[in-house]
Design a protein around this motif. Structure first.
Motif, short mmCIF file in Angstrom:
data_model
loop_
_atom_site.label_atom_id
_atom_site.label_comp_id
_atom_site.label_asym_id
_atom_site.label_seq_id
_atom_site.Cartn_x
_atom_site.Cartn_y
_atom_site.Cartn_z
N TYR A 371 10.45 -0.33 -3.69
CA TYR A 371 10.12 0.84 -2.86
C TYR A 371 8.63 0.83 -2.64
O TYR A 371 7.86 0.44 -3.52
N THR A 372 8.19 1.27 -1.41
CA THR A 372 6.76 1.38 -1.14
C THR A 372 6.51 2.48 -0.11
O THR A 372 7.40 2.80 0.69
N GLU A 373 5.29 3.08 -0.16
CA GLU A 373 4.95 4.05 0.90
C GLU A 373 3.44 4.21 1.02
O GLU A 373 2.70 3.92 0.09
N THR A 374 3.03 4.65 2.22
CA THR A 374 1.60 4.92 2.45
C THR A 374 1.38 6.42 2.30
O THR A 374 2.35 7.19 2.25
N SER A 375 0.10 6.82 2.26
CA SER A 375 -0.23 8.24 2.09
C SER A 375 -0.11 8.96 3.44
O SER A 375 -0.49 8.42 4.48
N VAL A 376 0.39 10.15 3.40
CA VAL A 376 0.57 10.91 4.64
C VAL A 376 -0.78 11.38 5.21
O VAL A 376 -0.93 11.55 6.41
N ALA A 377 -1.77 11.53 4.36
CA ALA A 377 -3.04 12.12 4.79
C ALA A 377 -3.98 11.09 5.44
O ALA A 377 -4.91 11.44 6.13
N LEU A 378 -3.72 9.82 5.26
CA LEU A 378 -4.68 8.81 5.72
C LEU A 378 -4.07 7.94 6.81
O LEU A 378 -2.84 7.90 6.97
N THR A 379 -4.94 7.24 7.57
CA THR A 379 -4.44 6.32 8.59
C THR A 379 -4.87 4.90 8.24
O THR A 379 -5.62 4.68 7.30
N TRP A 380 -4.34 3.93 9.05
CA TRP A 380 -4.67 2.52 8.85
C TRP A 380 -4.42 2.06 7.41
O TRP A 380 -5.18 1.38 6.80
N GLN A 381 -3.25 2.46 6.95
CA GLN A 381 -2.87 2.02 5.60
C GLN A 381 -1.68 1.09 5.71
O GLN A 381 -0.82 1.27 6.57
N SER A 382 -1.61 0.17 4.82
CA SER A 382 -0.39 -0.66 4.80
C SER A 382 0.22 -0.60 3.41
O SER A 382 -0.44 -0.25 2.43
N ALA A 383 1.49 -0.91 3.40
CA ALA A 383 2.23 -0.91 2.13
C ALA A 383 3.14 -2.13 2.13
O ALA A 383 3.54 -2.61 3.19
#
Ligand code: NAG
Ligand code: NAG
Ligand code: NAG
Ligand code: NAG
Ligand code: NAG
Ligand code: NAG
Length: 423
Positions: A371-383
């Motif tokens: 399982y993986t996820e990025t943060s809802v508050a930030l942009t340009w994130q990868s997981a």
């Protein structure tokens, strides 16, 4: 003189063997010597003396039925014991002839010498021989016989089978000190081919000449006392003899044939075993080649950015860059394991939206394995996620959308997998 006096004399000697006093070649120590009954026994022991060496004392002994001194010599004077009186003659510096030998006189004859070397040392030397007295034929039944060996004999020097005639049977403790002579039906005189087991052998050349073969003893050597030549004859049947050679050859061929048959059988068994092994190896090779063919891999990406997908749905990556083995279905986004094997799966995703998240589960059928996820508050994130899992053929691997505020960017999202091994 008794043996005790001799022993005393030996004790008085300072050294044995000598640099100067040496046996000259001739009668070897422990040799076998033959003499004829009524004849002379010759014992030509002989020493080589270098300048300054001298012989002090000589004694000749007989060790047979009795043990006695034969003669002695001191300072050049020979004294013969009464039992040998008139029968002993010196023939070399330490050798003697004894006349009038009888059968009972067989046994051990020795000479013992005390000498003085040039340096003045006393030296002691001794030699002995075994004497046999021959009287008449010296054969088992006092008769000479010529017989034909029932089976022809192979001779590797001629590579042929030969009829062998035997003349004997002699009762000498060693090979007799003479050879018999053979006369062939053509009147030729031949030497014996060899001596074995009390008989002289004559190997007949091929083709065998039929007729009378004669074996003759040399009268002197055999101590026949003028009783005429000991001789015996045998008439060889030409046809039978030639047949014996053929039979021996045939038997040998049959043996060789049977050997070859055995070898053939052995080789055939070995060949069969080898063929089985080759078959086994070929089966294994085919199986291995099959396994090598059983590879599978895929790599898929998005066409367009995906968002607001239903929670729990499969993230479908339609743009197939590789689908070796065709196990990835770009209609469903699911990979179906074609083989029971170990597989590796990898996925990355990217979120460039402040209102959305990239959140994925890697599923095997209905079970989450990563399982993986990025943060809802930030942009340009990868997981990213990955797993190495063992799948049974038919099981499915896929990416499940986890949250409702989802956002999967076209460029940063991909799903791949490949077979690791078949164990
Ligand atoms: C003869 O007798 C002597 C003394 O016993 C012994 O040393 C020797 O070996 C004998 N020789 C033979 C040929 O038997
Ligand atoms: C004894 O030996 C010597 C030296 O080898 C030789 O000259 C002589 O002829 C021999 N004598 C006999 C009788 O053998
Ligand atoms: C022939 O030999 C035998 C036994 O060896 C012997 O008794 C006989 O006297 C011999 N005859 C002649 C003529 O020498
Ligand atoms: C013949 O046989 C003998 C005894 O087996 C062996 O020593 C010899 O080398 C052989 N000779 C040949 C020519 O084969
Ligand atoms: C392996 O694949 C090759 C190429 O597709 C094929 O020619 C061959 O027959 C296959 N071998 C086995 C054992 O399946
Ligand atoms: C699935 O992939 C094939 C080529 O591998 C492609 O032609 C097709 O358009 C893809 N399907 C979708 C729904 O994009």
């Amino acid at each position: 003189m008794s043996k005790t006096i001799v022993a005393g004399l030996v004790l008085a000697v300072l050294s044995t063997g000598a640099d100067g006093l040496l046996w000259s070649s001739g009668l070897q120590d422990n040799a076998v010597v033959y003499a004829c009954a009524g004849g002379t026994l010759s014992l030509p022991w002989n020493l080589t003396l270098s300048g300054g060496d001298s012989i002090v004392d000589i004694q000749w002994f007989y060790l047979g039925l009795s043990e006695e001194l034969i003669a002695t010599e001191a300072h050049g004077n020979v004294l013969t014991m009464p039992a040998f009186s008139g029968r002993v003659r010196k023939i070399s510096n330490v050798g003697i002839d004894i006349d009038g030998m009888q059968v009972l006189d067989k046994g051990n004859y020795s000479v013992e010498i005390v000498g003085r070397s040039a340096a003045g040392d006393l030296v002691n030397l001794r030699r002995s021989v075994h004497v046999f007295i021959l009287d008449g034929l010296q054969t088992t039944d006092n008769n000479l016989h010529v017989t034909q060996q029932p089976v022809a004999e192979y001779d590797n020097s001629t590579d042929q089978y030969h009829v062998v005639l035997r003349c004997g049977t002699f009762e000498y403790p060693t090979q007799p000190p003479f050879d018999v002579t053979w006369e062939t039906p053509l009147g030729q005189t031949e030497q014996s081919s060899s001596y074995k087991d009390g008989t002289f052998l004559l190997k007949l050349p091929n083709p065998v000449e039929g007729g009378t073969y004669t074996c003759r003893l040399p009268p002197s050597a055999a101590c026949l006392h003028g009783n005429g030549t000991g001789e015996a004859t045998l008439t060889v049947d030409k046809t039978e003899a030639r047949l014996a050679v053929l039979e021996a050859r045939q038997e040998s061929l049959e043996n060789k044939n049977s050997d070859l048959t055995n070898k053939y059988t052995t080789l055939k068994l070995e060949k069969d075993a080898l063929e089985n092994r080759v078959d086994d190896l070929q089966d294994k090779n085919t199986a291995l080649a099959g396994l090598l063919n059983q590879t599978v891999s895929f790599h898929a990406r998005l066409h367009v950015t995906q968002y607001n997908l239903p929670v729990g749905s499969s993230l479908i990556l339609p743009r197939v860059l590789n689908n070796h083995g065709n196990a990835y279905d770009n209609d469903t986004g699911k990979f179906t394991a074609p083989y029971t094997a170990t597989y590796c799966f990898l996925a990355t995703t990217e979120d460039v939206n402040v209102n959305g998240r990239s959140a994925l589960s890697l599923m095997v059928d209905d079970t989450e394995v990563d399982y993986t996820e990025t943060s809802v508050a930030l942009t340009w994130q990868s997981a990213s996620l990955h797993a190495v899992v063992h799948l049974t053929a038919g099981q499915e691997a896929w990416l499940k959308v986890r949250v409702s505020d989802n956002y999967f960017d076209t460029y940063g999202t991909a799903f791949s997998g490949f077979l690791v091994d078949h164990s």
